[in-house]
Design a protein around this motif. Structure first.
Motif, PDB file in Angstrom:
ATOM      1  N   HIS A  56       0.841  -1.192   0.000  1.00  0.00           N
ATOM      2  CA  HIS A  56       0.000   0.000   0.000  1.00  0.00           C
ATOM      3  C   HIS A  56       0.880   1.247   0.000  1.00  0.00           C
ATOM      4  O   HIS A  56       1.801   1.368   0.818  1.00  0.00           O
ATOM      5  CB  HIS A  56      -0.918   0.016   1.224  1.00  0.00           C
ATOM      6  CG  HIS A  56      -1.796  -1.199   1.334  1.00  0.00           C
ATOM      7  ND1 HIS A  56      -2.964  -1.345   0.621  1.00  0.00           N
ATOM      8  CD2 HIS A  56      -1.664  -2.336   2.060  1.00  0.00           C
ATOM      9  CE1 HIS A  56      -3.512  -2.514   0.908  1.00  0.00           C
ATOM     10  NE2 HIS A  56      -2.749  -3.137   1.778  1.00  0.00           N
ATOM     11  N   PHE A  57       0.604   2.157  -0.922  1.00  0.00           N
ATOM     12  CA  PHE A  57       1.303   3.430  -0.987  1.00  0.00           C
ATOM     13  C   PHE A  57       0.313   4.530  -0.634  1.00  0.00           C
ATOM     14  O   PHE A  57      -0.781   4.592  -1.199  1.00  0.00           O
ATOM     15  CB  PHE A  57       1.881   3.674  -2.386  1.00  0.00           C
ATOM     16  CG  PHE A  57       3.049   2.783  -2.716  1.00  0.00           C
ATOM     17  CD1 PHE A  57       4.351   3.229  -2.548  1.00  0.00           C
ATOM     18  CD2 PHE A  57       2.847   1.497  -3.194  1.00  0.00           C
ATOM     19  CE1 PHE A  57       5.433   2.414  -2.858  1.00  0.00           C
ATOM     20  CE2 PHE A  57       3.912   0.664  -3.493  1.00  0.00           C
ATOM     21  CZ  PHE A  57       5.214   1.126  -3.329  1.00  0.00           C
ATOM     22  N   ASN A  58       0.694   5.391   0.284  1.00  0.00           N
ATOM     23  CA  ASN A  58      -0.175   6.473   0.726  1.00  0.00           C
ATOM     24  C   ASN A  58      -0.406   7.454  -0.419  1.00  0.00           C
ATOM     25  O   ASN A  58       0.528   8.103  -0.894  1.00  0.00           O
ATOM     26  CB  ASN A  58       0.460   7.175   1.933  1.00  0.00           C
ATOM     27  CG  ASN A  58      -0.450   8.238   2.521  1.00  0.00           C
ATOM     28  OD1 ASN A  58      -0.684   9.285   1.912  1.00  0.00           O
ATOM     29  ND2 ASN A  58      -0.964   7.982   3.707  1.00  0.00           N
ATOM     30  N   GLU A  59      -1.658   7.543  -0.862  1.00  0.00           N
ATOM     31  CA  GLU A  59      -1.971   8.397  -2.008  1.00  0.00           C
ATOM     32  C   GLU A  59      -1.693   9.867  -1.729  1.00  0.00           C
ATOM     33  O   GLU A  59      -1.207  10.601  -2.585  1.00  0.00           O
ATOM     34  CB  GLU A  59      -3.433   8.209  -2.423  1.00  0.00           C
ATOM     35  CG  GLU A  59      -3.732   6.843  -3.028  1.00  0.00           C
ATOM     36  CD  GLU A  59      -2.991   6.608  -4.334  1.00  0.00           C
ATOM     37  OE1 GLU A  59      -2.760   7.593  -5.070  1.00  0.00           O
ATOM     38  OE2 GLU A  59      -2.625   5.455  -4.600  1.00  0.00           O
ATOM     39  N   GLY A  60      -2.000  10.298  -0.500  1.00  0.00           N
ATOM     40  CA  GLY A  60      -1.746  11.696  -0.153  1.00  0.00           C
ATOM     41  C   GLY A  60      -0.272  12.039  -0.200  1.00  0.00           C
ATOM     42  O   GLY A  60       0.133  13.093  -0.722  1.00  0.00           O
ATOM     43  N   LEU A  62       2.029  10.441  -1.919  1.00  0.00           N
ATOM     44  CA  LEU A  62       2.479  10.391  -3.312  1.00  0.00           C
ATOM     45  C   LEU A  62       2.111  11.670  -4.056  1.00  0.00           C
ATOM     46  O   LEU A  62       2.892  12.180  -4.863  1.00  0.00           O
ATOM     47  CB  LEU A  62       1.861   9.184  -4.023  1.00  0.00           C
ATOM     48  CG  LEU A  62       2.476   7.808  -3.748  1.00  0.00           C
ATOM     49  CD1 LEU A  62       1.717   6.733  -4.504  1.00  0.00           C
ATOM     50  CD2 LEU A  62       3.956   7.776  -4.129  1.00  0.00           C
ATOM     51  N   ARG A  63       0.928  12.215  -3.760  1.00  0.00           N
ATOM     52  CA  ARG A  63       0.511  13.451  -4.417  1.00  0.00           C
ATOM     53  C   ARG A  63       1.405  14.614  -4.002  1.00  0.00           C
ATOM     54  O   ARG A  63       1.790  15.448  -4.838  1.00  0.00           O
ATOM     55  CB  ARG A  63      -0.958  13.742  -4.078  1.00  0.00           C
ATOM     56  CG  ARG A  63      -1.485  15.076  -4.609  1.00  0.00           C
ATOM     57  CD  ARG A  63      -1.282  15.214  -6.095  1.00  0.00           C
ATOM     58  NE  ARG A  63      -2.011  14.193  -6.852  1.00  0.00           N
ATOM     59  CZ  ARG A  63      -1.908  14.049  -8.176  1.00  0.00           C
ATOM     60  NH1 ARG A  63      -1.076  14.836  -8.861  1.00  0.00           N
ATOM     61  NH2 ARG A  63      -2.599  13.111  -8.796  1.00  0.00           N
ATOM     62  N   GLU A  64       1.764  14.675  -2.723  1.00  0.00           N
ATOM     63  CA  GLU A  64       2.681  15.713  -2.248  1.00  0.00           C
ATOM     64  C   GLU A  64       4.031  15.587  -2.945  1.00  0.00           C
ATOM     65  O   GLU A  64       4.637  16.589  -3.351  1.00  0.00           O
ATOM     66  CB  GLU A  64       2.868  15.610  -0.731  1.00  0.00           C
ATOM     67  CG  GLU A  64       1.644  16.027   0.075  1.00  0.00           C
ATOM     68  CD  GLU A  64       1.890  15.930   1.566  1.00  0.00           C
ATOM     69  OE1 GLU A  64       3.042  15.654   1.957  1.00  0.00           O
ATOM     70  OE2 GLU A  64       0.938  16.127   2.337  1.00  0.00           O
ATOM     71  N   ARG A  97       8.683   4.920  -5.018  1.00  0.00           N
ATOM     72  CA  ARG A  97       7.815   6.067  -4.701  1.00  0.00           C
ATOM     73  C   ARG A  97       8.074   7.216  -5.672  1.00  0.00           C
ATOM     74  O   ARG A  97       7.144   7.881  -6.132  1.00  0.00           O
ATOM     75  CB  ARG A  97       8.039   6.530  -3.262  1.00  0.00           C
ATOM     76  CG  ARG A  97       7.491   5.582  -2.200  1.00  0.00           C
ATOM     77  CD  ARG A  97       7.688   6.144  -0.805  1.00  0.00           C
ATOM     78  NE  ARG A  97       6.872   7.323  -0.561  1.00  0.00           N
ATOM     79  CZ  ARG A  97       7.345   8.556  -0.456  1.00  0.00           C
ATOM     80  NH1 ARG A  97       8.628   8.797  -0.572  1.00  0.00           N
ATOM     81  NH2 ARG A  97       6.519   9.566  -0.217  1.00  0.00           N
ATOM     82  N   ARG A 100       6.413   6.321  -9.011  1.00  0.00           N
ATOM     83  CA  ARG A 100       4.961   6.479  -8.956  1.00  0.00           C
ATOM     84  C   ARG A 100       4.570   7.955  -8.937  1.00  0.00           C
ATOM     85  O   ARG A 100       3.619   8.376  -9.609  1.00  0.00           O
ATOM     86  CB  ARG A 100       4.391   5.761  -7.732  1.00  0.00           C
ATOM     87  CG  ARG A 100       4.451   4.229  -7.812  1.00  0.00           C
ATOM     88  CD  ARG A 100       3.974   3.577  -6.533  1.00  0.00           C
ATOM     89  NE  ARG A 100       4.014   2.126  -6.617  1.00  0.00           N
ATOM     90  CZ  ARG A 100       3.023   1.355  -7.036  1.00  0.00           C
ATOM     91  NH1 ARG A 100       1.878   1.921  -7.388  1.00  0.00           N
ATOM     92  NH2 ARG A 100       3.140   0.047  -7.084  1.00  0.00           N
ATOM     93  N   ALA A 101       5.294   8.743  -8.150  1.00  0.00           N
ATOM     94  CA  ALA A 101       4.987  10.179  -8.072  1.00  0.00           C
ATOM     95  C   ALA A 101       5.277  10.873  -9.391  1.00  0.00           C
ATOM     96  O   ALA A 101       4.575  11.815  -9.788  1.00  0.00           O
ATOM     97  CB  ALA A 101       5.792  10.816  -6.938  1.00  0.00           C
ATOM     98  N   LEU A 104       2.344  10.472 -11.533  1.00  0.00           N
ATOM     99  CA  LEU A 104       1.279  11.384 -11.107  1.00  0.00           C
ATOM    100  C   LEU A 104       1.560  12.813 -11.558  1.00  0.00           C
ATOM    101  O   LEU A 104       0.636  13.565 -11.879  1.00  0.00           O
ATOM    102  CB  LEU A 104       1.134  11.347  -9.582  1.00  0.00           C
ATOM    103  CG  LEU A 104       0.458  10.114  -8.975  1.00  0.00           C
ATOM    104  CD1 LEU A 104       0.480  10.202  -7.446  1.00  0.00           C
ATOM    105  CD2 LEU A 104      -0.979   9.984  -9.470  1.00  0.00           C
TER     106      LEU A 104
END
Length: 300
Positions: A56-60, A62-64, A97, A100-101, A104
Motif C-alpha cells: 500500500h502506498f499512501n496516495e496523499g 504520493l501526491r505531495e 515512490r 509512482r509520483a 502522477l
C-alpha cells in the motif's frame, strides 16, 4: 520539462549515512554515485520491483511528492535493472515512490541508473530500503521477512543479520502472520497496533483471538490493558473448575440417598434452588437393584 537539471528538495531523495553504510555492508549500491551514468528512461518502460514488500502506498504522500517533483524535479535518480523476461523493460531496485509520483506529476521520463543485480539482491534491497527510508506496516514487514526466508532459504538469524536487525525483532514480527486473517487486516490498516497483535498471540485458546481483537478495538484498549485481559483469560482457563459449595441440608440429602441406594450420589444445587441428582451404578444388575430400591418396575 527536464527533471534532471532542476534542484531537488525532496526528503525522499536525501540518504542518511547510516543507510548507505548498511547497504554498503551488504554489498549493495542503492544510490547513484558521481561516477554513475544517469539515463532518462521512459516511465512506461519501468515496472515495479517484483519483490516489493510494500503493498500500500499512501496516495496523499504520493501526491505531495508529485507536486514537489513538478516544482523541483528529481536530483537523485532511481536504481533499476533490466527485466529478465521482458525486452526493453526495467525493474526498480530503489525509488519506486519517486517513479509512482513522477507518473502522477505527468512526466514522461525519469532519471535512472542501470545496474546488474540478481533476484536475491533485488529482494534484499527492496526490504532494506522500505525498512530504513519509509516504515512498512507490521504485516508488510512480516511478509517481507517470510519471503526472504522462503525464497532465499534463510533462517530468521540469517535474515536478521542481512538486514541489520535483532533476531527477536524478525521472529516476533513473523509471528504476526499466525494471527487470523481479519486480525492481520486490522493491523495492516492501523486499527490494531503491532503491540496489541503480539499480545493477542499470548492467548492460550487461539480460537478466542478474533473475538478478543474485536473487543480491544471496541474498547480502545492500550497494550497494557490487553496484556491484563489476556493474563486474566489464561488464568481462568488454566484454573481447575471447582464444584459450587452446597448447603449442609443438601449434603444431608446426598448422604441419605447414598445410604438408601448403597451407591455414590452427587447433588449440584444453584442459588435459585434448582439442581440435579447424579446416581452412580456399576453394572446392569446394579442398575436393576437401584430401580427395585426406588420401587420402579419397568415391566409393570
Amino acid at each position: 520539462m527536464t527533471t534532471s537539471k532542476k534542484k531537488s528538495v525532496l526528503g525522499d531523495n536525501i540518504v542518511s549515512g547510516g543507510l548507505n553504510a548498511l547497504f554498503g555492508q551488504q554489498g549493495i549500491e542503492i544510490d547513484a554515485k558521481q561516477s554513475d551514468t544517469i539515463k532518462e528512461l521512459a516511465v512506461e518502460k519501468i515496472i515495479a520491483n517484483p519483490f516489493q514488500p510494500r503493498h500500500h502506498f499512501n496516495e496523499g504522500a504520493l501526491r505531495e511528492l508529485a507536486n514537489s517533483i513538478q516544482e523541483n524535479g528529481i536530483l537523485q535518480p532511481i536504481i533499476v535493472r533490466l527485466a529478465h523476461d521482458q525486452k526493453d523493460q526495467y525493474e526498480i531496485l530503489a525509488g519506486e515512490r519517486r517513479w509512482r509520483a513522477t507518473q502522477l506529476a505527468g512526466n514522461q521520463t525519469i532519471p535512472a541508473v542501470i545496474r546488474e543485480y540478481d533476484d536475491a539482491t533485488m529482494m534484499q534491497a527492496a526490504v532494506l530500503e522500505n525498512l530504513q527510508r519509509e516504515n512498512l506496516s507490521p504485516i508488510e514487514e512480516a511478509l517481507a521477512y517470510k519471503q526472504m526466508m522462503d525464497t532465499l532459504h534463510l533462517t530468521q538469524v540469517q535474515v536478521a543479520k542481512r538486514l541489520g536487525k535483532a533476531r527477536s525483532v524478525v521472529a516476533n514480527t513473523v509471528r504476526l502472520l499466525t494471527l487470523p486473517e481479519p486480525v492481520q487486516a486490522w493491523i495492516q490498516n492501523g486499527e490494531l497496533s503491532m503491540g496489541q497483535g503480539r499480545t493477542l498471540l499470548g492467548l492460550h485458546n487461539k480460537r478466542q483471538i478474533l473475538n478478543v481483537a474485536k473487543r480491544v478495538m471496541q474498547e480502545n484498549m492500550t497494550v497494557r490493558q490487553v496484556e491484563r485481559l489476556v493474563n486474566e483469560m489464561n488464568e481462568a482457563q488454566s484454573s481447575p473448575k471447582q464444584a459450587p459449595e452446597i448447603s449442609t441440608e443438601v449434603k444431608a440429602v446426598e448422604m441419605a440417598l447414598a445410604t438408601k441406594l448403597s451407591t455414590k450420589i452427587a447433588i449440584t444445587h444453584n442459588q435459585r434452588g434448582a439442581g440435579k441428582i447424579e446416581i452412580n451404578y456399576g453394572s446392569d444388575q446394579d442398575l436393576n437393584r437401584i430401580m427395585t430400591v426406588l420401587g420402579l418396575d419397568l415391566d409393570a
